[in-house]
Enzyme design. Sequence first.
Site, PDB file in Angstrom:
ATOM      1  N   ARG A 127       9.507   5.657  -3.203  1.00 44.47           N
ATOM      2  CA  ARG A 127      10.375   6.485  -4.310  1.00 44.47           C
ATOM      3  C   ARG A 127      11.836   7.071  -4.488  1.00 44.47           C
ATOM      4  O   ARG A 127      11.884   7.542  -3.315  1.00 44.47           O
ATOM      5  CB  ARG A 127       8.986   7.451  -4.931  1.00 44.47           C
ATOM      6  CG  ARG A 127       7.957   7.317  -4.777  1.00 44.47           C
ATOM      7  CD  ARG A 127       7.060   8.666  -4.672  1.00 44.47           C
ATOM      8  NE  ARG A 127       5.769   8.335  -4.671  1.00 44.47           N
ATOM      9  CZ  ARG A 127       5.475   8.948  -3.278  1.00 44.47           C
ATOM     10  NH1 ARG A 127       5.629  10.210  -2.511  1.00 44.47           N
ATOM     11  NH2 ARG A 127       3.571   8.726  -3.757  1.00 44.47           N
ATOM     12  N   ARG A 150      -9.259  -6.679  13.117  1.00 44.15           N
ATOM     13  CA  ARG A 150      -8.281  -5.260  14.282  1.00 44.15           C
ATOM     14  C   ARG A 150      -9.434  -4.126  14.313  1.00 44.15           C
ATOM     15  O   ARG A 150      -9.887  -3.521  13.182  1.00 44.15           O
ATOM     16  CB  ARG A 150      -6.834  -4.898  13.391  1.00 44.15           C
ATOM     17  CG  ARG A 150      -6.380  -6.413  13.294  1.00 44.15           C
ATOM     18  CD  ARG A 150      -5.614  -6.626  15.181  1.00 44.15           C
ATOM     19  NE  ARG A 150      -5.217  -6.011  15.773  1.00 44.15           N
ATOM     20  CZ  ARG A 150      -4.537  -6.195  16.781  1.00 44.15           C
ATOM     21  NH1 ARG A 150      -5.024  -7.354  16.969  1.00 44.15           N
ATOM     22  NH2 ARG A 150      -3.568  -5.461  17.533  1.00 44.15           N
ATOM     23  N   ARG A 184      -0.664   5.728  16.031  1.00 44.03           N
ATOM     24  CA  ARG A 184       0.392   6.917  15.665  1.00 44.03           C
ATOM     25  C   ARG A 184      -1.005   7.913  16.808  1.00 44.03           C
ATOM     26  O   ARG A 184      -1.653   7.464  17.243  1.00 44.03           O
ATOM     27  CB  ARG A 184       0.037   7.245  14.323  1.00 44.03           C
ATOM     28  CG  ARG A 184      -1.638   6.443  13.869  1.00 44.03           C
ATOM     29  CD  ARG A 184      -1.696   6.105  12.416  1.00 44.03           C
ATOM     30  NE  ARG A 184      -3.291   5.366  12.297  1.00 44.03           N
ATOM     31  CZ  ARG A 184      -3.388   5.231  11.025  1.00 44.03           C
ATOM     32  NH1 ARG A 184      -2.806   4.985   9.757  1.00 44.03           N
ATOM     33  NH2 ARG A 184      -4.892   4.605  10.724  1.00 44.03           N
ATOM     34  N   ASP A 210     -10.006   0.606   0.342  1.00 41.26           N
ATOM     35  CA  ASP A 210     -10.255   2.180   0.374  1.00 41.26           C
ATOM     36  C   ASP A 210     -11.290   3.003   0.359  1.00 41.26           C
ATOM     37  O   ASP A 210     -12.200   2.556  -0.219  1.00 41.26           O
ATOM     38  CB  ASP A 210      -9.041   2.654  -0.198  1.00 41.26           C
ATOM     39  CG  ASP A 210      -7.830   2.491   0.631  1.00 41.26           C
ATOM     40  OD1 ASP A 210      -7.246   2.096   1.603  1.00 41.26           O
ATOM     41  OD2 ASP A 210      -6.276   2.968  -0.217  1.00 41.26           O
ATOM     42  N   ARG A 232       0.863  -1.218   0.352  1.00 38.67           N
ATOM     43  CA  ARG A 232       0.059   0.066  -0.124  1.00 38.67           C
ATOM     44  C   ARG A 232       0.595   1.824   0.069  1.00 38.67           C
ATOM     45  O   ARG A 232       0.412   2.740  -0.240  1.00 38.67           O
ATOM     46  CB  ARG A 232      -0.853   0.052   1.116  1.00 38.67           C
ATOM     47  CG  ARG A 232      -2.119  -0.594   1.277  1.00 38.67           C
ATOM     48  CD  ARG A 232      -3.030  -1.256   2.601  1.00 38.67           C
ATOM     49  NE  ARG A 232      -3.277   0.138   3.300  1.00 38.67           N
ATOM     50  CZ  ARG A 232      -3.867   0.695   2.991  1.00 38.67           C
ATOM     51  NH1 ARG A 232      -5.223   0.209   2.047  1.00 38.67           N
ATOM     52  NH2 ARG A 232      -5.087   1.663   3.373  1.00 38.67           N
ATOM     53  N   TYR A 274      -9.993  -5.181   3.066  1.00 38.89           N
ATOM     54  CA  TYR A 274      -9.298  -3.721   3.778  1.00 38.89           C
ATOM     55  C   TYR A 274      -9.759  -2.385   2.048  1.00 38.89           C
ATOM     56  O   TYR A 274      -8.738  -2.420   1.334  1.00 38.89           O
ATOM     57  CB  TYR A 274      -7.750  -4.447   3.572  1.00 38.89           C
ATOM     58  CG  TYR A 274      -7.178  -3.914   4.482  1.00 38.89           C
ATOM     59  CD1 TYR A 274      -6.805  -1.848   4.732  1.00 38.89           C
ATOM     60  CD2 TYR A 274      -5.232  -3.123   4.113  1.00 38.89           C
ATOM     61  CE1 TYR A 274      -7.004  -1.230   5.457  1.00 38.89           C
ATOM     62  CE2 TYR A 274      -4.538  -2.388   4.948  1.00 38.89           C
ATOM     63  CZ  TYR A 274      -4.919  -1.326   5.833  1.00 38.89           C
ATOM     64  OH  TYR A 274      -4.274  -0.488   5.531  1.00 38.89           O
ATOM     65  N   GLU A 305      -3.393   6.122  19.012  1.00 37.68           N
ATOM     66  CA  GLU A 305      -4.417   5.195  18.576  1.00 37.68           C
ATOM     67  C   GLU A 305      -3.637   4.208  18.688  1.00 37.68           C
ATOM     68  O   GLU A 305      -2.807   4.479  18.978  1.00 37.68           O
ATOM     69  CB  GLU A 305      -4.181   5.443  16.704  1.00 37.68           C
ATOM     70  CG  GLU A 305      -5.658   4.920  15.875  1.00 37.68           C
ATOM     71  CD  GLU A 305      -5.300   5.292  14.230  1.00 37.68           C
ATOM     72  OE1 GLU A 305      -5.891   6.429  14.395  1.00 37.68           O
ATOM     73  OE2 GLU A 305      -5.597   4.359  13.924  1.00 37.68           O
TER      74      GLU A 305
HETATM   75  N1  UDP Z   1       3.204   0.719   8.170  1.00 32.76           N
HETATM   76  C1  UDP Z   1       4.513   0.570   8.655  1.00 32.76           C
HETATM   77  N2  UDP Z   1       4.707   1.730   8.768  1.00 32.76           N
HETATM   78  C2  UDP Z   1       4.562   2.486   8.358  1.00 32.76           C
HETATM   79  C3  UDP Z   1       2.855   2.813   8.593  1.00 32.76           C
HETATM   80  C4  UDP Z   1       2.826   2.013   7.635  1.00 32.76           C
HETATM   81  O1  UDP Z   1       4.940  -0.229   9.066  1.00 32.76           O
HETATM   82  O2  UDP Z   1       4.757   3.841   9.464  1.00 32.76           O
HETATM   83  C5  UDP Z   1       2.550  -0.659   7.265  1.00 32.76           C
HETATM   84  C6  UDP Z   1       1.719  -1.102   8.297  1.00 32.76           C
HETATM   85  O3  UDP Z   1       2.025  -3.088   8.158  1.00 32.76           O
HETATM   86  C7  UDP Z   1       0.466  -0.840   8.228  1.00 32.76           C
HETATM   87  C8  UDP Z   1       0.150  -1.409   6.404  1.00 32.76           C
HETATM   88  O4  UDP Z   1       2.023  -0.478   6.257  1.00 32.76           O
HETATM   89  O5  UDP Z   1      -0.450  -1.665   8.738  1.00 32.76           O
HETATM   90  C9  UDP Z   1      -0.048  -0.615   5.439  1.00 32.76           C
HETATM   91  O6  UDP Z   1      -0.773   0.960   5.930  1.00 32.76           O
HETATM   92  P1  UDP Z   1      -1.346   2.634   5.714  1.00 32.76           P
HETATM   93  O7  UDP Z   1      -1.011   3.479   6.113  1.00 32.76           O
HETATM   94  O8  UDP Z   1      -2.126   2.332   3.899  1.00 32.76           O
HETATM   95  O9  UDP Z   1      -3.065   2.061   6.593  1.00 32.76           O
HETATM   96  P2  UDP Z   1      -4.275   2.551   7.259  1.00 32.76           P
HETATM   97  O10 UDP Z   1      -4.187   3.991   7.206  1.00 32.76           O
HETATM   98  O11 UDP Z   1      -4.958   2.002   6.802  1.00 32.76           O
HETATM   99  O12 UDP Z   1      -4.243   1.955   8.752  1.00 32.76           O
END
Ligand code: UDP
Length: 370
Positions: free
Chosen positions: A173, A246, A277, A353, A169, A351, A303
């Site tokens: 870059r 979850r 976060r 978006d 996801r 999952y 969170e």
């Molecule tokens: N992820 C990570 N570190 C980060 C942010 C995301 O390892 O700082 C991984 C983690 O496994 C997460 C996945 O990338 O579940 C997808 O992140 P995304 O931000 O897309 O998750 P969402 O915002 O849907 O919770």
Amino acid sequence: MYDYLIVGAGLYGATFAQQAREAGKKVLVIDRRPNIAGNVYTEDVEGIHVHKYGAHIFHTNLKRVWEYVTRFATFNRFTNTVVANYKGELYSLPFNMYTFNKMWGVVTPEQAAAKISEQRAEIKGEPQNLEEQAISLVGRDIFEKLIKGYTEKQWGRDCKELPAFIIKRLPVRLTFDNNYFNALYQGIPMGGYTKMVAKMLEGIEVRLGVDYLANKEELDKLAKKVIYTGPIDAYFDFKLGTLEYRSVRFENELLDIPNFQGNAAVNYTDRETPWTRIIEHKWFEFGKDDAGNDLPKTVISREYSSEWKPGDEPYYPVNDEKNSALYDEYKKLATAENNVIFGGRLGEYKYYDMDAVIDSALSLCKRELR
Ligand code: UDP
């Protein structure tokens, strides 16, 4: 008699309801919660639109979805850029030249690429799980500091037990672009998501605080067809077993300071910090209220991720092998269920978006509302 009873006033339900009404159908929307908008619900606190069920940043590459949502809201120019805090070291996300420079001191894309290719060599063949996928994309150092701890907190599972697609996801870059999404269109609906969904549901009968599954028999009599957006296993009374989700718990604080962390999202990527976060909601709208004035206070949400248990809100389906196989069995029951259509993140155990949810609802409308 309604043509459709729509169970769930989130994005899937609201999109279907809006389109059905536009096609001249008679629709009733119900929701268990006291509010519309499902998990994109925003609540006003001191002029700040607080994302009550977690941060939602709208982004899409789908023109038809962008054209659709912009009928109901004007979007601001918010672009998600995430900061990772690993034991006080700050890194830029998603993985880009700023991240690589901070991690390794590399300056050019060529140097960064060399570092990654040296570290990914430990993975032979096609990556089989999230850990192998992550190392193969960005190398072990970044995996250890920015991925492992966060992912294990978020999913409550070892990175070797999670599917590779989850980490895909995030963009990688070799440029100084820290836009979290590869999306042509991105922004936050001005005035909040609740206002946008209210506009979608304009002129539609909505009953809140109504539990469909507890009153199924009598509610089913009201309509020719049901669009069900709740958890698919709950619909079938968990008869094949429970799917795992979850859940997320938020600790919200209103602070009497104008700026707590200088960014909407800061991820705590070490294993020890208990939250995943912190969201500082005002930055989704540049620290301004609806009238464009600077907001003197701020609301933050810590969170915490946890395994779902009955009574909690389900947020993320756990798309590992075991759960995917169980979902496939439920899907067969769903297909055999007459006059009920299952949709959305919970109805399809996917999952999704926001844009994919809307796109999927629009596709259903095309098939269904002829
Ligand atoms: N992820 C990570 N570190 C980060 C942010 C995301 O390892 O700082 C991984 C983690 O496994 C997460 C996945 O990338 O579940 C997808 O992140 P995304 O931000 O897309 O998750 P969402 O915002 O849907 O919770």
